[in-house]
Structure formats: structure tokens, C-alpha cells
Design an enzyme around this catalytic site. Sequence first.
Site, mmCIF file in Angstrom:
data_model
loop_
_atom_site.group_PDB
_atom_site.id
_atom_site.type_symbol
_atom_site.label_atom_id
_atom_site.label_comp_id
_atom_site.label_asym_id
_atom_site.label_seq_id
_atom_site.Cartn_x
_atom_site.Cartn_y
_atom_site.Cartn_z
ATOM 1 N N LYS A 176 6.652 -3.029 9.104
ATOM 2 C CA LYS A 176 6.621 -3.606 10.462
ATOM 3 C C LYS A 176 6.681 -5.125 10.305
ATOM 4 C CE LYS A 176 2.859 -0.225 11.531
ATOM 5 N NZ LYS A 176 3.401 1.077 11.625
ATOM 6 N N TRP A 187 4.475 11.292 10.679
ATOM 7 C CA TRP A 187 3.627 10.330 11.417
ATOM 8 C C TRP A 187 4.451 9.103 11.848
ATOM 9 C CZ3 TRP A 187 -0.481 10.092 14.156
ATOM 10 C CH2 TRP A 187 -1.308 8.980 14.231
ATOM 11 N N HIS A 206 5.316 9.491 2.580
ATOM 12 C CA HIS A 206 5.151 8.084 2.903
ATOM 13 C C HIS A 206 4.959 7.238 1.635
ATOM 14 C CE1 HIS A 206 4.028 5.019 5.803
ATOM 15 N NE2 HIS A 206 2.996 4.693 5.030
ATOM 16 N N SER A 240 5.604 0.509 5.426
ATOM 17 C CA SER A 240 4.570 0.870 6.382
ATOM 18 C C SER A 240 4.140 -0.315 7.248
ATOM 19 C CB SER A 240 3.394 1.435 5.576
ATOM 20 O OG SER A 240 2.741 2.378 6.328
HETATM 21 C C1 GCU Z 1 -1.506 4.089 9.111
HETATM 22 C C2 GCU Z 1 -0.945 3.603 10.412
HETATM 23 C C3 GCU Z 1 0.553 3.322 10.301
HETATM 24 C C4 GCU Z 1 0.839 2.409 9.134
HETATM 25 C C5 GCU Z 1 0.204 2.966 7.881
HETATM 26 C C6 GCU Z 1 0.263 2.031 6.676
HETATM 27 O O1 GCU Z 1 -1.006 5.347 8.824
HETATM 28 O O2 GCU Z 1 -1.224 4.543 11.406
HETATM 29 O O3 GCU Z 1 1.033 2.693 11.484
HETATM 30 O O4 GCU Z 1 2.224 2.234 8.984
HETATM 31 O O5 GCU Z 1 -1.182 3.191 8.095
HETATM 32 O O6 GCU Z 1 0.504 0.865 6.811
HETATM 33 O O7 GCU Z 1 -0.004 2.503 5.576
#
Ligand code: GCU
Length: 427
Positions: free
Chosen positions: A269, A356, A406, A265
Site C-alpha cells: 500500500k 483476504w 501472502h 502488504s
Molecule cells: C493485515 C491487514 C492487511 C495488511 C497485512 C500486512 O492482514 O489486515 O491490510 O496488508 O496485515 O501488512 O501484513
Amino acid sequence: MKNIYLAALLLLPVTILAQPAGFNYDESKVPDYELPVLLELESGKAVQTVEMWKELRRPEILELFRKHVYGRVPADVGTGIFSVVQEESASALGGIAIRRQVRLYLKAQGEEPFIDVLIYLPKKVVEASGKAPIFTGLNFNGNHSVTTEKEVPVHGKWARNDPRVGHKDNRANEGSRGANVSRWQVEMLINAGFGIATAYYGDIDPDYDDQWKNGIHSVFASSKKLKADEWGSIASWAWGLSRMMDYFEMDEQIDHQRVAVTGLSRLGKTALWAGAEDERFAIVISTDSGCGGAALSRRRYGETVKRINNVFPHWFCDNFQKYDDLEHQLPVDQHMLIALMAPRPVYIASAIEDVWADPKGEFESGRLASPVYELFKKPGIIQQQHPRVNTPVGGTIGYHMRSGDHDANAYDWQQYIKFAKRHFALP
Ligand code: GCU
């Protein structure tokens, strides 16, 4: 067959409802878009050789990402670390692992900020060959959440209030010990011959918008007035991974030429940006990294640039906000981030219910980065179609979309281990 189809149909609305409302989850509503050309210099000249890529186009793209997306590390940021072993055991996890907990002081020995790195190494491999390949990545809830071993202390720093692990009032507690073991699969890794080195992301920069008053930013004068192209939290977490890499180079039991960086997540990134900025990471793996990670921004499927900048204004550099609702004006898109890993192996993982994060957009980034791998005579992602669920594909760029939501789980790690074994040429 019919039943599977029916079950999938029944699941679909639930999945979509679980995601934030008001965003597009309909493939037919993805806008038409034109991507910046990957293999063309800003001067317009075509990039036809590995040398042109390495010496001209790669630096151009890296610079565009620094300037417009993640932010560059300010000039006054030093990179010296002091490492102190806090605790060690030659017989951890019931005797299969060596455990080492190392504190990396980022400014001066004995002072904040510091990164506490938890390392497990496969004892057999270290005994046989002196050193072991490792996976590394940051964790969300503290090192104690990755294991049930009581020698790993609960951190006393800012914690995310995550009811799933029982953190509240921004403090961690004993209750979250081992809460994320399934996300890290330490024993699976050790049994497969890999070590793991992880640290709590909040050690580097607590994850909230505080105008850079704490964490690594606070140490340097630049934090008082960050420029619009200087680092946000993702770039600082990635910088922290590089400091961990500095340590790996000094630890003789770690095979620092075989380090795979990974993350889930926002930390996926981060793993991608760490891999782009620091080519010492030999393999780069992103799990469900989505917007600002592996997913193409121009698709505007699921999370958008505007939404991410509004809710998490501290993640990217301020310049990124110029592209709220204007993705088509970005001089880059995320396939170019994947291409920055070339020729190193990179793996992109999605989950079918995690709409998402835009699974198809994550696949597309890998597919569209493939021409750069081909310059190096390496097969990229190979196929054109988004693969079916639980069907890993790819060559030097790996991809899968697993069933479920997720998260990072055993299925993901099984694929990462296979991928790393293949590319590190391990038995
Ligand atoms: C949120 C956010 C995402 C991210 C995620 C996480 O959902 O919008 O961009 O990847 O949190 O890091 O858990």
C-alpha cells in the site's frame, strides 16, 4: 487434470478457513457497485487528452486520496536530509556486489529520527556503466533480516512481535538475521543487473497507534494535533521512501531515473502511495497490497474499510473512518490510485490463497485504470478476464496471481525483473 481439479477443491476450504472469519470470500456475494468516473472532471467535463489528465484530473484525484484516504503531509514537515555513509564494501556477497549502508538523518545530523538504508549494487554493472538501476522498498523486520551478511547490524528500535522471525518484547535480535532473504532475493537481483536499497519501516514510524509520539511525526509541531486530512503511517512511510529517493539522486552509482519502488502488504500500500505522490519512482510494484492498496474497496471482498480502520487506526488519515461500511460514498476507489501511476509502468501481484487481499479486486483495479494508459497510447492490462494462476499478463500495467499465500517470493521477483527489464529497455 482431474487430480489438479481435486487438489484445488480440497485446498479451497483450508484457504478460506485461514482467513479472518466473518468476512465475505464468496464472489457471488460481492455487492453491486458503481465506481466514481475516472475520466471525468469534478465539473462533469470528460477528460479526453493527456494534457487534461496531467493538468486537471490527476491533481484532482491525488487531492481526493490525500483528503479522504492516506492524508497529506503537514505543512510544517521539512524534507532536508543529511546522509552519512556508515559502512561500505567493494566486495560483498562473495564479490558480486558493492554494499553501502547509509544513515539518512531527517532532522539534524546525529539526532533521531534517521533511516538506515542498506544498498547492494551489482558490481559488474557499476564497473561497466558507472551506475545501476535499483529496486527499493521498506522491510518489516530490519535490514539484517534481508541478508545473512553480519556487517548489517540488528536495529535497536521498536520491533513488531513476530513469532515467525523470533521478535518479542518489541525488540529485534540476531535470531532474525536473514529471516526474510526469500522475500528480497538480493542475489537474484544482483545477478540480473539490478541493485536493491531497503530500509526498516520502523525507522520512519513505528507501526502502532501511539498518537504520533514517536518516529517522524514527533519531530514536527503538527503531530500534537493532526488534522483529519493529515498523514497516517502509510503516508509517512511513503514520505520516507521519497527521502530515500532524495539520497538516490545524490549517489552517483545509482541510476536514479531507473528506480522501481515495491513493497509487500501494508508496505505494498505504501509503495503505491509513494508512487502516486512522487513521480520520480519510474516503476511501481505492489505485492499482495489488498485493502487500501490495489484492491477495490467497493467489492467488500475479504478485508473491508471498517475492519482496516478498526484494527489499524493509525494507517490512514482520520477522514477515512467516515467510510466504514460506506465504501460507496468514497469519492475514489483504488483503480484511481493505480491510474495515478500513468504513464509509468505499474505491476500488481496477488497470491491465490491470499483471499483476504482480494486477488480479483486487485486485478480489477489494474484493468479499470487501463483507459488512462490508453490516453497516453500505452497498453494497460490488455485482457478483461482475471488470469489463471501463475500466468503473468499485461502491458504497461502488469499483473499476476501466483500460487501460494501472502508473501513475496522468488516467483514474484522473477516477474518484477522481467517487467523492469522490458520497461527500462535493459538486456
Ligand atoms: C493485515 C491487514 C492487511 C495488511 C497485512 C500486512 O492482514 O489486515 O491490510 O496488508 O496485515 O501488512 O501484513
